[in-house]
Design a protein around this motif. Structure first.
Motif, mmCIF file in Angstrom:
data_model
loop_
_atom_site.group_PDB
_atom_site.id
_atom_site.type_symbol
_atom_site.label_atom_id
_atom_site.label_comp_id
_atom_site.label_asym_id
_atom_site.label_seq_id
_atom_site.Cartn_x
_atom_site.Cartn_y
_atom_site.Cartn_z
ATOM 1 N N ILE A 54 6.889 41.969 -42.442
ATOM 2 C CA ILE A 54 7.307 43.321 -41.917
ATOM 3 C C ILE A 54 7.677 42.879 -40.611
ATOM 4 O O ILE A 54 8.202 44.044 -39.999
ATOM 5 N N HIS A 55 7.433 41.848 -40.022
ATOM 6 C CA HIS A 55 8.252 41.742 -38.930
ATOM 7 C C HIS A 55 9.977 41.657 -39.014
ATOM 8 O O HIS A 55 10.358 42.322 -38.011
ATOM 9 N N TYR A 56 10.428 41.200 -40.066
ATOM 10 C CA TYR A 56 11.680 41.431 -40.353
ATOM 11 C C TYR A 56 12.135 42.942 -40.542
ATOM 12 O O TYR A 56 13.154 43.416 -40.003
ATOM 13 N N LEU A 57 11.247 43.844 -41.100
ATOM 14 C CA LEU A 57 11.695 45.084 -41.479
ATOM 15 C C LEU A 57 11.510 46.145 -39.962
ATOM 16 O O LEU A 57 12.292 46.671 -39.756
ATOM 17 N N GLU A 58 10.675 45.674 -39.161
ATOM 18 C CA GLU A 58 10.213 46.278 -37.746
ATOM 19 C C GLU A 58 11.562 45.936 -36.914
ATOM 20 O O GLU A 58 12.210 46.924 -36.433
ATOM 21 N N VAL A 59 11.867 44.773 -36.795
ATOM 22 C CA VAL A 59 13.069 44.467 -35.887
ATOM 23 C C VAL A 59 14.374 44.861 -36.327
ATOM 24 O O VAL A 59 15.179 45.307 -35.682
ATOM 25 N N ARG A 96 9.645 59.625 -23.943
ATOM 26 C CA ARG A 96 10.075 59.382 -22.433
ATOM 27 C C ARG A 96 9.180 58.316 -21.546
ATOM 28 O O ARG A 96 9.557 57.456 -20.869
ATOM 29 N N VAL A 97 7.787 58.901 -21.796
ATOM 30 C CA VAL A 97 6.727 57.954 -21.021
ATOM 31 C C VAL A 97 6.611 56.667 -21.496
ATOM 32 O O VAL A 97 6.707 55.563 -20.810
ATOM 33 N N LYS A 98 6.847 56.524 -22.732
ATOM 34 C CA LYS A 98 6.697 55.014 -23.586
ATOM 35 C C LYS A 98 8.039 54.293 -22.994
ATOM 36 O O LYS A 98 7.920 53.084 -22.582
ATOM 37 N N GLY A 126 5.337 51.760 -33.618
ATOM 38 C CA GLY A 126 4.943 53.242 -33.571
ATOM 39 C C GLY A 126 6.028 53.934 -33.039
ATOM 40 O O GLY A 126 6.306 55.234 -33.462
ATOM 41 N N PHE A 127 6.619 53.561 -31.833
ATOM 42 C CA PHE A 127 7.708 54.487 -30.951
ATOM 43 C C PHE A 127 8.777 54.603 -31.984
ATOM 44 O O PHE A 127 9.451 55.634 -32.284
ATOM 45 N N TRP A 128 9.536 53.478 -32.680
ATOM 46 C CA TRP A 128 10.745 53.697 -33.362
ATOM 47 C C TRP A 128 10.105 54.503 -34.367
ATOM 48 O O TRP A 128 10.993 55.299 -35.102
ATOM 49 N N ARG A 129 9.078 54.407 -35.227
ATOM 50 C CA ARG A 129 8.775 55.266 -36.596
ATOM 51 C C ARG A 129 8.827 56.676 -36.165
ATOM 52 O O ARG A 129 9.230 57.399 -36.669
ATOM 53 N N SER A 130 8.256 56.967 -34.829
ATOM 54 C CA SER A 130 8.024 58.379 -34.195
ATOM 55 C C SER A 130 9.547 58.935 -34.239
ATOM 56 O O SER A 130 9.591 60.201 -34.513
ATOM 57 N N VAL A 163 3.185 53.297 -43.569
ATOM 58 C CA VAL A 163 2.220 52.418 -44.579
ATOM 59 C C VAL A 163 2.236 51.019 -43.816
ATOM 60 O O VAL A 163 1.249 50.280 -43.613
ATOM 61 N N PHE A 164 3.600 50.433 -43.254
ATOM 62 C CA PHE A 164 3.636 49.106 -42.876
ATOM 63 C C PHE A 164 2.987 49.035 -41.150
ATOM 64 O O PHE A 164 2.556 48.098 -40.867
ATOM 65 N N LEU A 165 3.113 50.118 -40.435
ATOM 66 C CA LEU A 165 2.376 50.356 -39.220
ATOM 67 C C LEU A 165 0.940 50.044 -39.490
ATOM 68 O O LEU A 165 0.279 49.370 -38.804
ATOM 69 N N THR A 166 0.413 50.759 -40.594
ATOM 70 C CA THR A 166 -1.100 50.482 -40.706
ATOM 71 C C THR A 166 -1.573 48.919 -40.947
ATOM 72 O O THR A 166 -2.426 48.800 -40.693
ATOM 73 N N ILE A 167 -0.639 48.855 -41.938
ATOM 74 C CA ILE A 167 -1.096 47.227 -42.236
ATOM 75 C C ILE A 167 -0.828 46.309 -41.214
ATOM 76 O O ILE A 167 -1.898 45.381 -41.182
#
Length: 226
Positions: A54-59, A96-98, A126-130, A163-167
């Motif tokens: 998931i690290h690879y996927l997120e980055v 923008r706050v984030k 979560g920010f990138w997913r949003s 799904v991956f954020l939850t995991i």
């Protein structure tokens, strides 16, 4: 020093807490303390395996979105500011706050120079997913992001990242993942990585320890899997 394996096992069970171990014991076929700790250890290994992939996927997701946003910004502005600072970048107020908080942490409250990459790493998964959510469909996805993910619909990518954020969050908080359909999670991980880039998919398939750990799963009744 204690060398009796039974004593050590009992001590570890107590140190991890009886309610925690009991929850694992009830999920095993044998329902013994030893089988509970076997499942506990396997859950940790599986968690590490998923965390790695998931690290690879997120980055990769983060950098792909950043590249798209940077290209869009450079084509529309000549102010030299990063896209996340630009007031015309269509970010919602909570986003923008984030970003402001990320810049705050990345610069140590202004004590060090702002570096684009450091700011990006301070922004959560979560920010990138949003940025893939339906609220950004017209403002971000259609004009900017969809060209970077031509093989997938926005909603499908948004769901998969959820799904991956939850995991990942369960892993980060030391919560179990062993009751999940981990085979299906892995298939989704491989498929989703291909939506980001074919090479990312090949890399995850070639490096992920998930398949090996799945083969080593301790005895768990099928009825306990969800």
């Amino acid at each position: 020093m204690k060398t009796n394996i039974t004593v050590i096992t009992e001590d570890i069970s107590r140190l991890l807490s009886a309610p925690r171990i009991e929850a694992y014991r009830m999920q095993t076929v044998e329902q013994t303390l030893e089988s509970a700790l076997d499942l506990y250890c396997w859950n940790l290994r599986m968690s590490a395996a998923f965390y790695e992939s998931i690290h690879y996927l997120e980055v990769a997701l983060r950098n792909t979105i950043d590249t798209a946003m940077h290209t869009w910004h450079q084509g529309n502005h000549a102010d030299g500011e990063p896209w996340y600072r630009c007031i015309s970048t269509p970010l919602r107020s909570e986003a923008r706050v984030k970003v402001i908080k990320a810049m705050h942490y990345a610069t140590e409250q202004g004590a060090r120079q702002e570096v684009h990459g450091r700011v990006l790493t301070e922004l959560s998964f979560g920010f990138w997913r949003s940025l893939l959510s339906g609220s950004y469909n017209r403002s971000l996805w259609e004009p900017i992001l969809r060209h970077s993910f031509p093989q997938v619909r926005r909603g499908k990518l948004f769901h998969a990242m959820g799904v991956f954020l939850t995991i990942r969050n369960r892993i980060s908080h030391g919560e179990p993942i062993h009751r999940r359909n981990l085979e299906a999670d892995y298939r989704l991980l491989v498929k989703t990585s291909g939506f980001i880039h074919p090479s990312l998919q090949e890399w995850i398939v070639g490096t992920s320890p998930i398949p090996t750990e799945l083969e080593n799963r301790p005895g768990i009744p099928v009825s306990n899997l969800v």
